[in-house]
Design an enzyme around this catalytic site. Sequence first.
Site, PDB file in Angstrom:
ATOM      1  N   HIS A 120       8.269  11.908  18.131  1.00 38.71           N
ATOM      2  CA  HIS A 120       7.201  12.100  17.148  1.00 38.71           C
ATOM      3  C   HIS A 120       7.849  12.776  15.937  1.00 38.71           C
ATOM      4  CE1 HIS A 120       2.584  12.584  16.703  1.00 38.71           C
ATOM      5  NE2 HIS A 120       3.113  12.933  15.548  1.00 38.71           N
ATOM      6  N   ASN A 292      -3.353   4.424  17.022  1.00 41.85           N
ATOM      7  CA  ASN A 292      -3.812   5.599  16.273  1.00 41.85           C
ATOM      8  C   ASN A 292      -4.648   5.100  15.104  1.00 41.85           C
ATOM      9  OD1 ASN A 292      -2.230   7.035  18.021  1.00 41.85           O
ATOM     10  ND2 ASN A 292      -0.829   7.835  16.478  1.00 41.85           N
ATOM     11  N   GLU A 369      -4.644   8.450  19.281  1.00 43.09           N
ATOM     12  CA  GLU A 369      -5.006   9.497  18.310  1.00 43.09           C
ATOM     13  C   GLU A 369      -6.224   9.062  17.523  1.00 43.09           C
ATOM     14  OE1 GLU A 369      -2.140  10.853  15.406  1.00 43.09           O
ATOM     15  OE2 GLU A 369      -0.579  10.964  16.943  1.00 43.09           O
TER      16      GLU A 369
HETATM   17  O1  IFM Z   1      -0.974  14.921  12.373  1.00 51.53           O
HETATM   18  C1  IFM Z   1      -0.750  13.555  12.357  1.00 51.53           C
HETATM   19  C2  IFM Z   1       0.045  13.124  13.573  1.00 51.53           C
HETATM   20  O2  IFM Z   1       1.256  13.786  13.656  1.00 51.53           O
HETATM   21  C3  IFM Z   1       0.333  11.642  13.508  1.00 51.53           C
HETATM   22  N1  IFM Z   1      -0.872  10.897  13.301  1.00 51.53           N
HETATM   23  C4  IFM Z   1      -1.759  11.309  12.235  1.00 51.53           C
HETATM   24  C5  IFM Z   1      -2.058  12.792  12.360  1.00 51.53           C
HETATM   25  C6  IFM Z   1      -2.992  13.239  11.215  1.00 51.53           C
HETATM   26  O3  IFM Z   1      -2.397  12.996   9.987  1.00 51.53           O
END
Ligand code: IFM
Length: 463
Positions: A120, A292, A369
């Site tokens: 990440h 995500n 996410e």
């Molecule tokens: O905080 C980030 C994450 O690290 C990756 N996806 C989007 C999130 C919000 O911007």
Amino acid sequence: MSLRIPEDFTLGAATAAYQIEGAAREGGRTASIWDTFSHTPGRTLDGDTGDVAADHYHRLDTDLDLMAHLGLDAYRFSIAWPRVQPGGHGALNPAGIAFYSRLVDGLLARGIAPVATLYHWDLPQELEDAGGWPQRETAVRFAEYAARTVEVLGDRVAIWTTLNEPWCSAFLGYGSGAHAPGRADGASALAAMHHLNLAHGLAVPEIRRAARNSPQVSTTLNFHVARPADQDADDAARRIDALANRSFTGPILDDRYPDDLVRDTAGVTDWAFVEDHDLALIAQPIDLLGVNYYSTVTVRDSDGRAPRAAADGHRAGAGSPWPGSEHVEFLPQPGPLTDMGWNIAPEALEELLLRLAAEHPGMPLLVTENGAAFRDDPIAGHVLDPERGDYIVSHLAATVRARTAGADVRGYFAWSLLDNFEWGYGYSKRFGIVRVDYDTQERIVKDSGRRYAELIRSRIIPS
Ligand code: IFM
């Protein structure tokens, strides 16, 4: 009408190492590109860094207890490469592995499934110094790191994810320069994209070989839902879809880079970085595709109008994250908006999941996410955050509706468990369902966290 969440549908929360751990120079951890970037003046808002973050490294037990208190089915975390393999090559660091081993054991002891992401965004700085993701060797190094890490943790992790949002790593890291390592060069961004795809492809068989508990293996993409602004804007939307989405789903799931992507970027790169057999290496079978999703974008051809800074939802950098399509204009989205300026469109998540299900039949999906930044403040020990709670409930409902309509969606992870370091925005944006007081490191479960816990308990989304 209320919606029932199926019993076998996983409800979890997600975080990432650099955003929460802190302890940046402890336990043998060496610098990643995000340490270097955030310590470079002007790169992050107010010069914020992840040095301390939410101090999760020192508060592991408290945070595990919080997860149990919320009733999470699963917890998605990332492993900091420079913590477990300082410098990005060679033997693993026992202290780093001990930390993640304790995390995984703590989750299992509380009945929470561990979902681990191997990358990440925290590339060891030494690998960037050697050329970073635009260099093929970085993909080879990643596969070695993946193999060694799974050799030690691969008896207990339920789901392994190779990469989180490689679009950001490639196009924000090397294209716009808004993310670490902060380079702004379209050709490097496209080479980085390919080597991230290759890193994924090389790592998948290593994970399967090293694991001892038959885990599911996945990758996680941040899909851009690009809407044409009008009837003349279809080409602009197609270009963004190609660069943001199909640049990854193409090679990973369909064994090829899309012809239109290659055509659109021909003035930027000759694609010589794609070697014979690379596409076969990348197209490894995976068990899950991580999705995500936060918001949509609306685009058109700028026709010479000055591009609007960062209206694509990402922080502006010196360059463009859209090599070969810099002329595409991102229009401001109508509200309601979150504190990131992102529009709230749960119906687009449902549409996205159904589109992915139709385009990739048989590929199980996982919303890895979804969440929202809003300003919030504790009042007498409580954090009332109805917007965040509503955002999560409406997007979870959209996910369940997509499943009912036939998309094989296996679960939903709220972003994020904790308030954290939001990359270039530092600590100015709060995404957590648990508030973190950065002065005291006190945690307070927000009202959104309570609502999420109740959804997990009842498995009913009220109408
Ligand atoms: O905080 C980030 C994450 O690290 C990756 N996806 C989007 C999130 C919000 O911007």
